[in-house]
Design an enzyme around this catalytic site. Structure first.
Site, PDB file in Angstrom:
ATOM      1  N   SER A 168      45.399  40.974  41.173  1.00  0.00           N
ATOM      2  CA  SER A 168      45.725  40.462  42.502  1.00  0.00           C
ATOM      3  C   SER A 168      47.101  39.798  42.453  1.00  0.00           C
ATOM      4  CB  SER A 168      44.642  39.494  42.961  1.00  0.00           C
ATOM      5  OG  SER A 168      44.680  39.354  44.341  1.00  0.00           O
ATOM      6  N   ASP A 430      39.169  48.472  47.906  1.00  0.00           N
ATOM      7  CA  ASP A 430      39.869  47.185  47.985  1.00  0.00           C
ATOM      8  C   ASP A 430      40.967  47.213  49.039  1.00  0.00           C
ATOM      9  OD1 ASP A 430      41.204  44.812  47.565  1.00  0.00           O
ATOM     10  OD2 ASP A 430      42.104  45.431  45.661  1.00  0.00           O
ATOM     11  N   HIS A 455      38.256  45.160  44.445  1.00  0.00           N
ATOM     12  CA  HIS A 455      39.372  44.380  43.926  1.00  0.00           C
ATOM     13  C   HIS A 455      39.208  44.091  42.428  1.00  0.00           C
ATOM     14  CE1 HIS A 455      42.884  42.098  45.032  1.00  0.00           C
ATOM     15  NE2 HIS A 455      42.397  40.952  44.622  1.00  0.00           N
TER      16      HIS A 455
END
Ligand SMILES: *[C@@H]1O[C@H](CO)[C@@H](O)[C@H](O)[C@H]1NC(C)=O
Ligand SMILES: *[C@@H]1O[C@H](CO)[C@@H](O)[C@H](O)[C@H]1NC(C)=O
Ligand SMILES: *[C@@H]1O[C@H](CO)[C@@H](O)[C@H](O)[C@H]1NC(C)=O
Ligand SMILES: *[C@@H]1O[C@H](CO)[C@@H](O)[C@H](O)[C@H]1NC(C)=O
Ligand SMILES: CC(=O)N[C@H]1CO[C@H](CO)[C@@H](O)[C@@H]1O
Length: 487
Positions: A168, A430, A455
Site C-alpha cells: 500500500s 483491490d 489488497h
C-alpha cells in the site's frame, strides 16, 4: 499492509483514510483491539533520527522504532527492510508473512522500520499542524536512507544487497526508495502500491462496484438503491428518528450541512469499501478481527428479502459490522469527526494514524474516494466534501492541495517510474490497483497482476485455500528476487 482510510463504522474517527496498513495494525476505526499483540512478539529497538533531513542547520533528533529478526541470516546473505506505513508497525510481521518465507530461503537479515509520526515513532511533542510539516514521504524516505546507512555500518552489512518491501502506501515508498536511493537499495517489492497521486480517485469506487458484481451482479445494484434511498431520506427531517434507530446511532441524527450528510453516507459506504479492500486476505496473524466478513457475506445480506427493502438490508449490514467489531453505537456527526481529527495530542482519538494520514493526503497524495463516477454503488460524498476537510482540519486550500499532488507526481514520476529491479504486485479485487502499475513497464520493472485477490494479498502468509494464482504470484516474486540478488 496498508490502511485504507479508516473505514465505515470501523473508521469512526477517520472517515478519510482509504489506505490500509498492510504492515501495521490496521487502523480502521482506530479500534484498539489488537494492541495486545504489540509488545510481546519481538523486542522493539530505537534509532536516533534527524527531525528535518533537508535543513543542515536543524540538528534536532528523535527516536524511531524498529524491529530486527536475525534468525534466518546467513553470513553473506541479503538484508530485507520492511517499510512501515500509516499506522503502528506491527511486530507480527517479524514472525510471519511471505517476506519471511523468502528470507528463510535466501538467508536474509530482516528489519522493519516504523514510519515517522505513526505508532511509537514520535518526532515532535504533538500532532499540531505546525509540527506535521515534518511528516512527508520525502522525510520518510530520508529516514530509510539514514537508517540503512547507519545499520549497514554498525553491523558490517555495507556490502550486502538490501531489498525493500512494503504494501500500500509503504509499497509506494519501497518503489520510491529504490528510485531515489539506488545506491542504497538493490531491489524492491512494491505491493499494492498507488504510485500515481491524484486529488480525485473516483476509480476506487468503480472497482468496488466490479468487485461486488463479481460475487453477484445484482449486489452493487441493490447497494446503489439503498444508498440513494438513504440520501433521499436525509433531506426529510421527519425520517431522522427512524434512521437513528435503523443505524443504531449514538444520538439523534442531525443534518445541518452538506458535510453532515456526506460524512454519514460515506461512513456507511465505508463498510463495503473496507470489506472489499481486504476481502479474504489472510490477516488473522496480525490480530485483525472480523476477517470472516467478506464480499460474499455482505452481498448475502443485501440479497436477503426477508430483511425488507434494500434500505433495510443496508441497515442490517451496518448493524452486522457494528456487532462484529463490538461497536456499541455509531457516531454520525461531521462535527464530532472534525473535533476528533483536530485533537493534536498523541493520546487523542485520531492519533492512531487518522490525523496523520489525512494530513498526508491533503499535502501529498489526494486519493479521495469520491462518488463522482456514475459507475459506482454509492451516492453523496463528492470530491468537494473531501477537499473541504483539508481546509477544516489543516487549513490547506483546494489550490494548495492540487499543487501539492502535482508536485508529488513531478517528484516521483507517477505511473512513469524510471528504475530497475522493482516488482509491482497488485490484486484485481483491490480498488487501489487503479492507481498502481498493473502492466510490465520493462523486464526490469515487472507487474504481477493477481486475478481475484484483494489488497496486499501476496504479503500475507500462504495458506492451503489460497487461489492458485496467488500462490503462483508469491513464487514468481521469489524467483525475481533470486535472480536479482545474483545481479
Ligand atoms: C418510521 O418507520 C415506521 C415503521 O418502521 C413507519 O411506519 C413510519 O412511516 C416511518 N416514519 C417515517 C417518517 O418515515
Ligand atoms: C464471524 O466469526 C465470529 C467469531 O468467530 C462469529 O461469532 C460470527 O458469527 C461470524 N460471522 C459470520 C458472518 O460468519
Ligand atoms: C461517540 O462520540 C462520543 C463523543 O464524542 C464519544 O464519547 C463516544 O466514545 C463515541 N462512541 C463511539 C462508539 O464511537
Ligand atoms: C490559513 O492559511 C492562510 C494562508 O494559506 C493564512 O493566511 C491563515 O493565517 C491560516 N489560518 C490559520 C488559522 O492558520
Ligand atoms: C490487467 C493488467 O494490467 N494485466 C497485466 C498485469 O501484469 C502482467 C504482467 O505481470 C501483464 O501480463 C498483464 O497484462
Amino acid at each position: 499492509m496498508a490502511s485504507r482510510r479508516a473505514g465505515g463504522l470501523l473508521r469512526g474517527v477517520t472517515s478519510l483514510l482509504l489506505f490500509s496498513v498492510c504492515v501495521g495494525v490496521e487502523f480502521k476505526g482506530f479500534r484498539r483491539f489488537h494492541e495486545v499483540e504489540r509488545r510481546s512478539v519481538l523486542e522493539e529497538q530505537w534509532f536516533i533520527q534527524r527531525l528535518d533531513h533537508f535543513n543542515g542547520a536543524d540538528t534536532r533528533v528523535w527516536k524511531q522504532r524498529y524491529f530486527i529478526n536475525e534468525a534466518f541470516y546467513k553470513p553473506g546473505g541479503p538484508v530485507f527492510l520492511m517499510i512501515g506505513g500509516e499506522g503502528p508497525a506491527n511486530p507480527a510481521w517479524m514472525k510471519a508473512g511471505a517476506w519471511l518465507t523468502y528470507a528463510q530461503k535466501l538467508g536474509a537479515l530482516c528489519l522493519m522500520l516504523e514510519h515517522r509520526f505513526y505508532g511509537e515513532s514520535h518526532p515532535t511533542a504533538d500532532l499540531s499542524t505546525d509540527n506535521l510539516r515534518y511528516l512527508s514521504s520525502r522525510q520518510a524516505l530520508a529516514d530509510l536512507a539514514h537508517f540503512r546507512s547507519v545499520m549497514a555500518e554498525r553491523r558490517g552489512l555495507a556490502d550486502r544487497k538490501w531489498v525493500a518491501f512494503g504494501g500500500s502506501y509503504p509499497g509506494s515508498l519501497a518503489a520510491w526508495f529504490r528510485l531515489k536511493y539506488p545506491h542504497l537499495v538493490h531491489a524492491s517489492v512494491a505491493t499494492s502500491a498507488p504510485v500515481h497521486a491524484a486529488v480525485n480517485f473516483p476509480e476506487y469506487l468503480e472497482v468496488v462496484w466490479r468487485s461486488l458484481a463479481s460475487e453477484n451482479s445484482n449486489c452493487p445494484v441493490l447497494v446503489k438503491k439503498a444508498s440513494v434511498t438513504l440520501a433521499e431520506r436525509l433531506k426529510d427531517p421527519e425520517t431522522y428518528d427512524n434512521i437513528t434507530k435503523d443505524f443504531n446511532l449514538c444520538s439523534k441524527l442531525q443534518i445541518q450541512t452538506e458535510m453532515d450528510a456526506a460524512y454519514f453516507l460515506e461512513t456507511l459506504a465505508g463498510n463495503f469499501m473496507d470489506v472489499v479492500q481486504y476481502n479474504e486476505d489472510n490477516r488473522g496473524f496480525e490480530g485483525a478481527t472480523g476477517t470472516n466478513i467478506t464480499i460474499k457475506v455482505l452481498c448475502g445480506v443485501m440479497a436477503d428479502t426477508s430483511l425488507g427493502d434494500p434500505y433495510a438490508r443496508y441497515a442490517a449490514v451496518a448493524r452486522l459490522m457494528m456487532d462484529t467489531f463490538s461497536i456499541k453505537c455509531l457516531n454520525a456527526s461531521y462535527e464530532g469527526y472534525r473535533r476528533d481529527m483536530t485533537d493534536a495530542s498523541w493520546s487523542g482519538p485520531a492519533a492512531g494514524g487518522g490525523r496523520q494520514w489525512v494530513y498526508q493526503t491533503c499535502t501529498e497524495f489526494g486519493f479521495y474516494q469520491s462518488t463522482d463516477s456514475p459507475n459506482q454503488p454509492f451516492t453523496g460524498f463528492p470530491l468537494v466534501y473531501h477537499v473541504k476537510q483539508c481546509a477544516d482540519l489543516y487549513n490547506v486550500s483546494a489550490e494548495q492541495l492540487a499543487e501539492a499532488v502535482a508536485q508529488t507526481n513531478e517528484f516521483y514520476g507517477g505511473y512513469d517510474i524510471r528504475s530497475t529491479r522493482i516488482v509491482l504486485p497488485n490484486g484485481s479485487i483491490d480498488p487501489w490497483h487503479a492507481l498502481g502499475v498493473t502492466w510490465d513497464i520493462s523486464p526490469d520493472l515487472p507487474a504481477v497482476f493477481i486475478q481475484g485477490t484483494a489488497h496486499c494479498a501476496n504479503m500475507y502468509p500462504a495458506r492451503s485455500e489460497d487461489l492458485p494464482q496467488l500462490a503462483l504470484a508469491r513464487d514468481h516474486i521469489f524467483l525475481l528476487l533470486q535472480r536479482w540478488l545474483k545481479q
